[in-house]
Motif scaffolding. Structure first.
Motif, PDB file in Angstrom:
ATOM      1  N   SER A 116      10.491  19.902  -6.936  1.00 30.92           N
ATOM      2  CA  SER A 116      11.221  18.705  -7.359  1.00 30.92           C
ATOM      3  C   SER A 116      12.031  18.933  -8.637  1.00 30.92           C
ATOM      4  CB  SER A 116      10.250  17.544  -7.559  1.00 30.92           C
ATOM      5  OG  SER A 116       9.339  17.854  -8.576  1.00 30.92           O
ATOM      6  N   THR A 155      14.437  20.295  -2.363  1.00 30.42           N
ATOM      7  CA  THR A 155      14.159  19.657  -3.648  1.00 30.42           C
ATOM      8  C   THR A 155      12.783  18.991  -3.685  1.00 30.42           C
ATOM      9  OG1 THR A 155      15.358  17.695  -2.922  1.00 30.42           O
ATOM     10  CG2 THR A 155      16.579  19.288  -4.224  1.00 30.42           C
ATOM     11  N   LEU A 199       8.306   0.680   1.199  1.00 33.10           N
ATOM     12  CA  LEU A 199       7.735   1.542   0.157  1.00 33.10           C
ATOM     13  C   LEU A 199       8.378   2.920   0.151  1.00 33.10           C
ATOM     14  CD1 LEU A 199       3.887   0.892   0.133  1.00 33.10           C
ATOM     15  CD2 LEU A 199       5.578   0.273  -1.583  1.00 33.10           C
ATOM     16  N   SER A 231      20.001  10.129  -4.122  1.00 29.02           N
ATOM     17  CA  SER A 231      18.981  10.779  -3.291  1.00 29.02           C
ATOM     18  C   SER A 231      18.567  12.128  -3.888  1.00 29.02           C
ATOM     19  CB  SER A 231      19.463  10.941  -1.849  1.00 29.02           C
ATOM     20  OG  SER A 231      20.426  11.968  -1.754  1.00 29.02           O
ATOM     21  N   THR A 259      10.648  10.559  -7.915  1.00 35.07           N
ATOM     22  CA  THR A 259      10.036   9.257  -8.163  1.00 35.07           C
ATOM     23  C   THR A 259       8.567   9.265  -7.739  1.00 35.07           C
ATOM     24  OG1 THR A 259      10.861   8.528  -6.028  1.00 35.07           O
ATOM     25  CG2 THR A 259      12.197   7.977  -7.925  1.00 35.07           C
ATOM     26  N   GLY A 260       8.134  10.362  -7.125  1.00 27.63           N
ATOM     27  CA  GLY A 260       6.727  10.493  -6.748  1.00 27.63           C
ATOM     28  C   GLY A 260       6.277   9.345  -5.867  1.00 27.63           C
ATOM     29  N   LYS A 261       5.238   8.662  -6.301  1.00 31.04           N
ATOM     30  CA  LYS A 261       4.713   7.580  -5.477  1.00 31.04           C
ATOM     31  C   LYS A 261       5.443   6.266  -5.704  1.00 31.04           C
ATOM     32  CE  LYS A 261       0.125   9.368  -4.571  1.00 31.04           C
ATOM     33  NZ  LYS A 261       0.249  10.642  -5.298  1.00 31.04           N
ATOM     34  N   LEU A 262       6.321   6.230  -6.705  1.00 25.56           N
ATOM     35  CA  LEU A 262       7.076   4.997  -6.946  1.00 25.56           C
ATOM     36  C   LEU A 262       8.019   4.727  -5.779  1.00 25.56           C
ATOM     37  CD1 LEU A 262       8.277   5.250 -10.665  1.00 25.56           C
ATOM     38  CD2 LEU A 262       6.684   3.597  -9.710  1.00 25.56           C
ATOM     39  N   PRO A 263       8.089   3.486  -5.338  1.00 26.23           N
ATOM     40  CA  PRO A 263       8.979   3.212  -4.216  1.00 26.23           C
ATOM     41  C   PRO A 263      10.456   3.131  -4.613  1.00 26.23           C
ATOM     42  CG  PRO A 263       7.741   1.245  -4.796  1.00 26.23           C
ATOM     43  CD  PRO A 263       7.234   2.336  -5.664  1.00 26.23           C
ATOM     44  N   PHE A 264      10.743   2.906  -5.894  1.00 24.94           N
ATOM     45  CA  PHE A 264      12.140   2.712  -6.273  1.00 24.94           C
ATOM     46  C   PHE A 264      12.561   3.697  -7.355  1.00 24.94           C
ATOM     47  CE2 PHE A 264      10.345  -1.399  -4.985  1.00 24.94           C
ATOM     48  CZ  PHE A 264      11.058  -1.542  -3.802  1.00 24.94           C
ATOM     49  N   PHE A 265      13.873   3.817  -7.551  1.00 22.84           N
ATOM     50  CA  PHE A 265      14.369   4.690  -8.604  1.00 22.84           C
ATOM     51  C   PHE A 265      14.121   4.054  -9.969  1.00 22.84           C
ATOM     52  CE2 PHE A 265      17.014   6.089  -4.996  1.00 22.84           C
ATOM     53  CZ  PHE A 265      16.587   7.402  -4.983  1.00 22.84           C
ATOM     54  N   VAL A 272      10.962  17.082  -1.373  1.00 21.28           N
ATOM     55  CA  VAL A 272      10.507  15.931  -0.601  1.00 21.28           C
ATOM     56  C   VAL A 272       9.676  16.472   0.563  1.00 21.28           C
ATOM     57  CG1 VAL A 272      11.219  13.939   0.784  1.00 21.28           C
ATOM     58  CG2 VAL A 272      12.559  14.604  -1.213  1.00 21.28           C
ATOM     59  N   ALA A 286      15.147  11.677  -5.149  1.00 23.94           N
ATOM     60  CA  ALA A 286      14.152  11.081  -4.249  1.00 23.94           C
ATOM     61  C   ALA A 286      12.767  11.685  -4.431  1.00 23.94           C
ATOM     62  CB  ALA A 286      14.603  11.221  -2.800  1.00 23.94           C
ATOM     63  N   ALA A 287      12.700  12.997  -4.672  1.00 19.57           N
ATOM     64  CA  ALA A 287      11.388  13.632  -4.777  1.00 19.57           C
ATOM     65  C   ALA A 287      10.739  13.329  -6.133  1.00 19.57           C
ATOM     66  CB  ALA A 287      11.519  15.142  -4.599  1.00 19.57           C
ATOM     67  N   ASN A 329      13.461   5.067   0.013  1.00 18.81           N
ATOM     68  CA  ASN A 329      14.308   6.085  -0.627  1.00 18.81           C
ATOM     69  C   ASN A 329      14.075   7.475  -0.050  1.00 18.81           C
ATOM     70  OD1 ASN A 329      15.795   4.517  -2.394  1.00 18.81           O
ATOM     71  ND2 ASN A 329      14.114   4.428  -3.851  1.00 18.81           N
ATOM     72  N   LYS A 330      12.810   7.776   0.215  1.00 21.57           N
ATOM     73  CA  LYS A 330      12.507   9.086   0.781  1.00 21.57           C
ATOM     74  C   LYS A 330      13.005   9.170   2.213  1.00 21.57           C
ATOM     75  CE  LYS A 330       9.348   9.743  -2.697  1.00 21.57           C
ATOM     76  NZ  LYS A 330       8.941   8.717  -3.667  1.00 21.57           N
TER      77      LYS A 330
END
Lengths: 268, 237
Positions: free
Chosen positions: B69, A166, A148, B94, B100-106, A168, B97-98, A151-152
């Motif tokens: 972000s 940025t 999950l 990357s 996409t919030g709670k989404l796991p993917f781009f 994170v 990355a910030a 990416n982070k």
């Protein structure tokens, strides 16, 4: 083939739980090795040993003590190097030798049945139903959370200050990795021992990094390698009676690492 | 014009040495600020303080209408380890990355935006290569691309032209100018290319630990600081 079926019918649950733990170790391992925390698995498993022996001595469920203690230790180790009061490797060495000594003293004083052998190599075949379920649930949590937040986790591992600038939540994801590592170590430590846990974290990641060039392919390869080496080690030790399981798995990992190193050197 | 960021009397120190002293300025939407000054004048430190990467000794930074972000950042040196396995594509993405919030993917949008910037910076051919195998100039372009992808409202650049050849440098200023004019992305840039800075930027902030000048570029060229820097620049060349 007959041997493999026999192995699965006798110890199927243990092997299944072991595969999940090997996978968790390998995924987290890529991140830990890149952040120069290779020895954290080793350090935390010593702490886990100390906590387990105290748990056994006072008669509390050992996991109930080990889990929070190791999570706190993981936080401490990561914070210590973040603030640079104490270098990461020194902090790990202090914590692990201290915890190991306490564990051995407590085991000796209270005559618990936890031997140094158990601690080094664990006892894969001795797990009971409760341990099995707990291991599977925890390992699945680690795997799901890792996917999950993949990416982070990449962004934070690759370039922490860019990630922070940025937006994170860097400390949140560092803490997540710390907790996931702690859980994996505690669960894995009982089944596979300190030696095996730290090698499961380091070997597959290092081997995969020699073959692949992107983070995703390294992570996937590390997971696959880890599971294959684990299974091969278990099968070898089962078919050649008397071979200690944990040590066999480590040696299989070592041989694969050497082969890959030789092969990739030749190619370049 | 709405204000994005306001720095009020900020001071930063390393150990006991003062690095940035009592600097105040504001960044407005669509602004273009160049930070100039000699080596050790606190330029990079000021940027890091603005981004919250190092603590302030005193003063405050007030963000208005901006979230972290929405900021893109190009660090002066990135401490990426030599053996880090990452493809150029992974590094660039990357930058989002910030977001996409709670989404796991781009999201598809992230990939589409990436393609556009990759085209602009001429990175298409090396998209699948390993970041660690690139030359210094190529790595700089990749990090620039990552910063551009992240910058929705503000782009913070620390010596962006370092290691770039003349063609790409020209192209780069063109892209930043375009983002600034068309998309109203505010830019804060540390630069050693003084003439270029004066030509491109709307405002100049001249640092000597304190801000000795903050105002429009047109007026800056009349100051003693400008001529001093130019003189210093020519001596080196």
């Amino acid at each position: 083939m007959h041997d493999i079926l026999l192995l699965l019918s006798l110890y199927g649950e243990a092997v299944f739980a072991g595969v999940l733990i090997a996978l968790s170790c390998a995924l987290l391992g890529v991140n830990l090795v890149l952040k120069r925390y290779s020895m954290i698995g080793d350090g935390l498993s010593h702490v886990s040993f100390g906590a387990l022996s105290i748990g056994l001595a006072v008669g509390v469920a050992p996991m109930a003590i080990a889990l929070p203690v190791v999570i706190i230790a993981a936080f401490f180790l990561l914070r210590a190097s973040e603030k640079e009061h104490l270098h990461g490797d020194a902090a790990i060495a202090l914590l692990s030798s201290g915890a190991l000594a306490i564990g051995i003293l407590v085991s000796h004083l209270f005559q618990t049945n936890m031997s140094v052998e158990d601690y080094m190599f664990g006892s894969l075949y001795a797990i009971d139903r409760g341990d099995f379920i707990l291991s599977v649930v925890l390992a699945l949590c680690v795997l799901v959370l890792f996917v999950l937040f993949y990416n982070k986790i990449f962004a934070v591992t690759f370039d922490e200050s860019f990630a922070k600038a940025t937006g994170v939540h860097v400390s949140r994801y560092n803490s997540l990795v710390a907790v996931l590592t702690a859980v994996t170590v505690v669960v894995g430590m009982r089944m596979m021992g300190a030696l095996l846990i730290s090698s499961l974290i380091i070997f597959p990641a290092i081997t995969a990094m020699r073959i692949f060039k992107s983070f995703k392919s390294v992570t996937i390869a590390s997971g696959i390698l880890s599971v294959l080496c684990f299974l091969l080690g278990v099968i070898l030790s089962f078919t050649h009676r008397g071979l200690p399981t944990g040590a066999t798995i480590v040696v299989v990992n070592l041989v694969v690492f050497i082969l890959v190193t030789l092969f990739s050197k030749k190619r370049v | 014009m709405s204000i994005l960021l306001e720095a009020k009397n900020i001071c930063v120190s390393y150990e006991k040495a003062l690095a940035v002293g009592d600097v105040s300025f504001r960044v407005e939407e669509g602004d273009y600020i160049c930070v100039l000054g000699e080596n050790g004048a606190g330029k990079s430190t000021l940027l890091k303080a603005l981004l919250g990467l190092i603590p302030l000794k005193s003063g405050e930074i007030l963000p208005h209408n901006i979230k972290p972000s929405q900021i893109g950042y190009l660090p002066q040196q990135t401490q990426v380890q030599k053996d880090f396995p990452a493809s150029v594509r992974e590094v660039i993405l990357s930058g989002r990355a910030a977001k996409t919030g709670k989404l796991p993917f781009f999201r598809d949008k992230d990939r589409a935006d990436m393609k556009a910037y990759v085209q602009m910076l001429n990175l298409k051919d090396i998209l699948n290569r390993s970041y660690r195998e690139l030359s210094g100039g190529q790595q700089q372009r990749v990090l620039l691309c990552r910063a551009l992808l992240a910058a929705e409202k503000l782009l913070v650049l620390d010596e962006p032209a370092a290691g770039l050849d003349a063609v790409i440098t020209h192209e780069f200023y063109h892209i930043v100018g375009h983002l600034n004019k068309e998309k109203k992305v505010a830019v804060i840039m540390v630069s050693h290319d003084i003439r270029c800075a004066v030509r491109e930027a709307k405002h100049i902030l001249h640092l000597k630990k304190e801000a000795s000048y903050f105002g429009p570029s047109e007026d800056y060229v009349k100051t003693r600081d400008y001529h001093y820097l130019l003189g210093g620049c020519c001596d080196h060349a």
